[in-house]
Design a protein around this motif. Sequence first.
Motif, PDB file in Angstrom:
ATOM      1  N   PHE A 115       0.853  -1.191   0.000  1.00  0.00           N
ATOM      2  CA  PHE A 115       0.000   0.000   0.000  1.00  0.00           C
ATOM      3  C   PHE A 115       0.895   1.249   0.000  1.00  0.00           C
ATOM      4  N   ARG A 116       0.595   2.170  -0.886  1.00  0.00           N
ATOM      5  CA  ARG A 116       1.331   3.431  -0.896  1.00  0.00           C
ATOM      6  C   ARG A 116       0.329   4.585  -0.851  1.00  0.00           C
ATOM      7  N   ARG A 117       0.700   5.629  -0.134  1.00  0.00           N
ATOM      8  CA  ARG A 117      -0.188   6.781   0.020  1.00  0.00           C
ATOM      9  C   ARG A 117       0.077   7.786  -1.103  1.00  0.00           C
ATOM     10  N   VAL A 118      -1.014   8.286  -1.685  1.00  0.00           N
ATOM     11  CA  VAL A 118      -0.929   9.237  -2.790  1.00  0.00           C
ATOM     12  C   VAL A 118      -2.013  10.302  -2.596  1.00  0.00           C
ATOM     13  N   ARG A 119      -1.997  11.306  -3.447  1.00  0.00           N
ATOM     14  CA  ARG A 119      -3.052  12.313  -3.427  1.00  0.00           C
ATOM     15  C   ARG A 119      -3.834  12.238  -4.748  1.00  0.00           C
ATOM     16  N   GLY A 120      -5.159  12.227  -4.642  1.00  0.00           N
ATOM     17  CA  GLY A 120      -6.014  12.227  -5.817  1.00  0.00           C
ATOM     18  C   GLY A 120      -6.194  10.866  -6.467  1.00  0.00           C
ATOM     19  N   ASP A 121      -5.925   9.804  -5.747  1.00  0.00           N
ATOM     20  CA  ASP A 121      -6.089   8.461  -6.324  1.00  0.00           C
ATOM     21  C   ASP A 121      -6.216   7.452  -5.192  1.00  0.00           C
ATOM     22  N   GLY A 122      -6.572   6.236  -5.539  1.00  0.00           N
ATOM     23  CA  GLY A 122      -6.642   5.156  -4.567  1.00  0.00           C
ATOM     24  C   GLY A 122      -7.924   5.162  -3.750  1.00  0.00           C
TER      25      GLY A 122
ATOM     26  N   ASP B 190     -10.214   6.180  -0.664  1.00  0.00           N
ATOM     27  CA  ASP B 190     -10.395   7.288   0.272  1.00  0.00           C
ATOM     28  C   ASP B 190     -10.716   6.718   1.664  1.00  0.00           C
ATOM     29  N   PRO B 191      -9.846   6.949   2.670  1.00  0.00           N
ATOM     30  CA  PRO B 191     -10.113   6.401   4.006  1.00  0.00           C
ATOM     31  C   PRO B 191     -11.455   6.863   4.568  1.00  0.00           C
ATOM     32  N   ALA B 192     -11.871   8.091   4.217  1.00  0.00           N
ATOM     33  CA  ALA B 192     -13.123   8.614   4.755  1.00  0.00           C
ATOM     34  C   ALA B 192     -14.327   7.811   4.284  1.00  0.00           C
ATOM     35  N   ARG B 193     -14.209   7.198   3.110  1.00  0.00           N
ATOM     36  CA  ARG B 193     -15.357   6.463   2.558  1.00  0.00           C
ATOM     37  C   ARG B 193     -15.486   5.058   3.165  1.00  0.00           C
ATOM     38  N   ILE B 194     -14.475   4.652   3.885  1.00  0.00           N
ATOM     39  CA  ILE B 194     -14.567   3.354   4.554  1.00  0.00           C
ATOM     40  C   ILE B 194     -15.334   3.500   5.866  1.00  0.00           C
ATOM     41  N   GLU B 195     -15.473   4.741   6.343  1.00  0.00           N
ATOM     42  CA  GLU B 195     -16.236   5.050   7.553  1.00  0.00           C
ATOM     43  C   GLU B 195     -15.682   4.317   8.767  1.00  0.00           C
ATOM     44  N   GLY B 196     -14.350   4.265   8.863  1.00  0.00           N
ATOM     45  CA  GLY B 196     -13.728   3.673  10.032  1.00  0.00           C
ATOM     46  C   GLY B 196     -13.752   2.165  10.083  1.00  0.00           C
ATOM     47  N   GLU B 197     -14.316   1.511   9.092  1.00  0.00           N
ATOM     48  CA  GLU B 197     -14.346   0.037   9.079  1.00  0.00           C
ATOM     49  C   GLU B 197     -13.031  -0.513   8.530  1.00  0.00           C
ATOM     50  N   ALA B 198     -12.643  -1.663   9.004  1.00  0.00           N
ATOM     51  CA  ALA B 198     -11.422  -2.301   8.529  1.00  0.00           C
ATOM     52  C   ALA B 198     -11.676  -2.950   7.174  1.00  0.00           C
ATOM     53  N   LEU B 199     -10.643  -2.962   6.351  1.00  0.00           N
ATOM     54  CA  LEU B 199     -10.706  -3.676   5.082  1.00  0.00           C
ATOM     55  C   LEU B 199     -10.301  -5.134   5.305  1.00  0.00           C
ATOM     56  N   THR B 200     -10.952  -6.016   4.590  1.00  0.00           N
ATOM     57  CA  THR B 200     -10.677  -7.447   4.708  1.00  0.00           C
ATOM     58  C   THR B 200     -10.279  -8.002   3.352  1.00  0.00           C
ATOM     59  N   VAL B 201      -9.268  -8.856   3.350  1.00  0.00           N
ATOM     60  CA  VAL B 201      -8.825  -9.528   2.125  1.00  0.00           C
ATOM     61  C   VAL B 201      -9.555 -10.861   2.017  1.00  0.00           C
TER      62      VAL B 201
ATOM     63  N   PHE C 168      -4.939   5.722  -0.530  1.00  0.00           N
ATOM     64  CA  PHE C 168      -3.874   4.710  -0.571  1.00  0.00           C
ATOM     65  C   PHE C 168      -4.182   3.739  -1.699  1.00  0.00           C
ATOM     66  N   VAL C 169      -3.142   3.432  -2.448  1.00  0.00           N
ATOM     67  CA  VAL C 169      -3.267   2.572  -3.633  1.00  0.00           C
ATOM     68  C   VAL C 169      -2.730   1.178  -3.318  1.00  0.00           C
ATOM     69  N   PRO C 170      -3.570   0.137  -3.376  1.00  0.00           N
ATOM     70  CA  PRO C 170      -3.086  -1.241  -3.160  1.00  0.00           C
ATOM     71  C   PRO C 170      -2.356  -1.744  -4.416  1.00  0.00           C
ATOM     72  N   GLN C 171      -1.397  -2.616  -4.208  1.00  0.00           N
ATOM     73  CA  GLN C 171      -0.686  -3.267  -5.306  1.00  0.00           C
ATOM     74  C   GLN C 171      -0.435  -4.722  -4.929  1.00  0.00           C
ATOM     75  N   TRP C 172      -0.834  -5.630  -5.800  1.00  0.00           N
ATOM     76  CA  TRP C 172      -0.617  -7.050  -5.548  1.00  0.00           C
ATOM     77  C   TRP C 172       0.691  -7.484  -6.188  1.00  0.00           C
ATOM     78  N   CYS C 173       1.576  -8.046  -5.378  1.00  0.00           N
ATOM     79  CA  CYS C 173       2.875  -8.512  -5.850  1.00  0.00           C
ATOM     80  C   CYS C 173       2.966 -10.018  -5.621  1.00  0.00           C
TER      81      CYS C 173
END
Length: 417
Positions: free
Chosen positions: A322-329, A331-342, A409-414
């Motif tokens: 995960f890398r932090r950027v501006r204007g892409d990826g 938006d933490p605010a749209r997750i409304e404080g919930e954790a992301l799950t893979v 933040f932009v996820p990247q799968w490696c």
Amino acid sequence: MASTRNRPRAERVPQAVRATLLAHALRSKRVVVALSGGVDSVVLLHALREVAPELGIRVAAVHVDHALSPNAGGWSRFCRALCRRWQVPLTVRRVRVVRAGAGLEAAARDTRYEALCRSRAGAIALAHQLDDQAETVLLNLLRGAGLAGARGMPVSLERRGRLLIRPLLELPRERIMEYARANALQWVEDETNDDVRLKRNFLRHRVAPRLAEGFPRWREQLARAARHFASADADGNRLLRTFLAERGLRAPSESRLAEMLRQITGARRDARVALRHDGTVLRVHRDRVALTSGEAPAPFSPVRWNGERRLALAALRGELRFRRVRGDGIDPARIEGEALTVRLRSGGERLQPDARRPRRTLKNLFQEAGVPAWERGRLPLLFCGRELVWAPGLGVDRRFRAGPRQRGFVPQWCAHD
């Protein structure tokens, strides 16, 4: 007089047989003729007996009784009598043909080859001739066969550890008949050869005469084309063998290599080809060959992302970065404080990475993006509750995407190699 006049041309039969035997280093070996009782196989057996003494070859014959015709018993008796008269050891094998999806004719052919390959010999000689080759190529082309079908029948091949040879393959039916008449040979006729409901017979009796009117050398030209296709196929064999060797895999047998290449080159564009070899699986996607592990996939349970820059996913053989950027990826605010799950796909998921296009299924989006089918089920997906947020190679759903001036933040799968 007729037999005397035809003898010089008839001599081409033993010449072709001798050349094939020498080309395959069969001096002093045992050669078994597949004897049906028809004119082609009788001619082959007679010619082989003619050249055998000078080459030190031991001649034998095998007759396969499919028990499909009411005359099958008569054919067996004819072959027994012929071989007694010519002092040729004969084995008669009665087989049971189980009709498979490819049809009765194909099932009978496969059963016959299985029976023939039980013979102990340096080579098994088959009596296919030029007309058979031309008909086979034409039939395969009309059926939409790929490169493997267009190459027709090879002069020789290995099957179940046995060498099969076709000494008469370049001789037309007229030369076979001239040889038979010149030597006063007798044979039996298969009553089904005149049944034009069978596709090969339809070509032979209805199509071939018309072709000969406009293209007198149609058989030779089709056989020549088949040799060109076979040459291209041989190049494919070499390429596939090199592909495997460069990856440290053992070489398959010639027959297995040919079958692998047939499936690879003959598959439809959307076919799911999976060929297991030496602990790996060869797959085909959009005309490209890929090598994947042959091991069963490790079980995977959902993993919570707690904001770390790297999230190792050993079961999926890779990690999310995960890398932090501006204007892409995302938006933490749209997750409304919930954790992301893979999680992995379970079916029916939808994503809308492009606001200008409607929400679509992952399957459709993966297909459009060119993601191979075998990879889709093992790709990590990011969920917020029940909502799909992000998929590798597709991007972030528009509902969760950061705006032009927002931080995200932009996820990247490696994946690990």
